[in-house]
Write an enzyme that holds these catalytic residues in place. Sequence first.
Site, short mmCIF file in Angstrom:
data_model
loop_
_atom_site.label_atom_id
_atom_site.label_comp_id
_atom_site.label_asym_id
_atom_site.label_seq_id
_atom_site.Cartn_x
_atom_site.Cartn_y
_atom_site.Cartn_z
CG HIS A 89 127.82 57.48 -52.08
ND1 HIS A 89 128.30 56.84 -53.20
CD2 HIS A 89 127.18 58.58 -52.54
CE1 HIS A 89 127.98 57.55 -54.29
NE2 HIS A 89 127.29 58.60 -53.91
CG ASP A 96 123.55 58.08 -58.51
OD1 ASP A 96 123.42 58.34 -57.30
OD2 ASP A 96 124.47 58.56 -59.20
CG HIS A 97 126.37 55.43 -56.32
ND1 HIS A 97 127.63 55.20 -56.86
CD2 HIS A 97 126.02 56.68 -56.72
CE1 HIS A 97 128.01 56.27 -57.53
NE2 HIS A 97 127.06 57.18 -57.46
CG ASP A 150 129.25 59.60 -56.78
OD1 ASP A 150 129.64 58.83 -57.67
OD2 ASP A 150 128.07 59.99 -56.68
CG HIS A 173 129.26 59.13 -61.37
ND1 HIS A 173 129.07 60.43 -61.00
CD2 HIS A 173 128.32 58.42 -60.70
CE1 HIS A 173 128.07 60.50 -60.12
NE2 HIS A 173 127.61 59.29 -59.93
CG HIS A 182 124.11 60.36 -53.23
ND1 HIS A 182 125.24 61.10 -53.47
CD2 HIS A 182 123.39 61.05 -52.30
CE1 HIS A 182 125.20 62.21 -52.74
NE2 HIS A 182 124.10 62.19 -52.02
CG HIS A 209 130.01 62.26 -52.68
ND1 HIS A 209 130.02 63.14 -53.72
CD2 HIS A 209 128.89 61.49 -52.87
CE1 HIS A 209 128.96 62.92 -54.49
NE2 HIS A 209 128.27 61.94 -53.99
ZN LIG Z 1 126.83 60.52 -54.93
#
Ligand SMILES: [Zn+2]
Length: 305
Positions: A62, A66-67, A212, A270, A64, A142
């Site tokens: 996804h 941090d990914h 997530d 995570h 976000h 999510h």
């Molecule tokens: Zn996320």
Amino acid sequence: MPFEVTILGSSSATPTSDRYPTAQVINARGRYFLTDCGEGTQIQLRRQKIGFGKIRHIFISHLHGDHFYGLIGIISSFNLLGIKNDIHIYSHSQLKELIQPLVDLLKKDLQFKLIFHPLNFKKPEKIYIDKEVEVISFPLKHSIPCCGFLFRELPKERNILKESIEYYKIPISKIKEIKKGADYVTDDGRTIPNDEITTSPPSPGSYAFCSDTAYYPKIVEIIKNVDILYHEATFTEEFREWAKNTFHSTALEAAKIAKAAKVKKLIIGHFSARYKTVDNFVEEAKTVFNDTEAGIDGLTIKIRQ
Ligand SMILES: [Zn+2]
């Protein structure tokens, strides 16, 4: 060739002094699948001595940061290292528009093609297959569209017994279909059942990556009986409300999913940066699912022999 996963990053949202944001490499019998690509992924690949040139497929769960904020760095390095093979990226379709302007800055010299494959966030979908391995994406729950990925070996052919070939004088032309499960009919018309002349192959190995997600029992069906389940566990039960509000899971919830899916082993990760150690997560998960391990940075776990 191994079937294993190496954790490159286990932190959520922000890195800590010893945890990078989410990234993992799955080595599926020599295919290197990079799964999520948080900031610093390429540094972690270097530390783990995983050659950049081996990576052909990148799966982004996804959008976000941090990914996927590590993506442009690694694309730039691929280029500087002279990598020429195509790179396939499986992600939300929006990723292409986000990253293309940055790629265009390198474009003059880009020596390989970036091929984008949009994910389906409505239902499970086979997104990769070759003669030994397949990858299936499946929706998670999510705050924005998010997919998990199931990496699975394809069923192997049956092993034909050497003694049977000699005893029944099985011609080479028949061996292919017998390996696929056919019975053997001798010249004088006798039928020899397949299980008398073959043995079963090992069952296919499998790894599920649940990025997530809030607690979402709907995924149990698709990840059922996997060898290893990676499931996010951003918080412990102490912050269950916070987890719910941010569409994340607690360690206990991850363990409930592992138990319901009857997986062999659970890896959690995570972890929120507010926790200094990950011991509490493992302790909490173990109250429901004993074979739980913290997927800390640098850990490599065998999925199958
Ligand atoms: Zn996320």
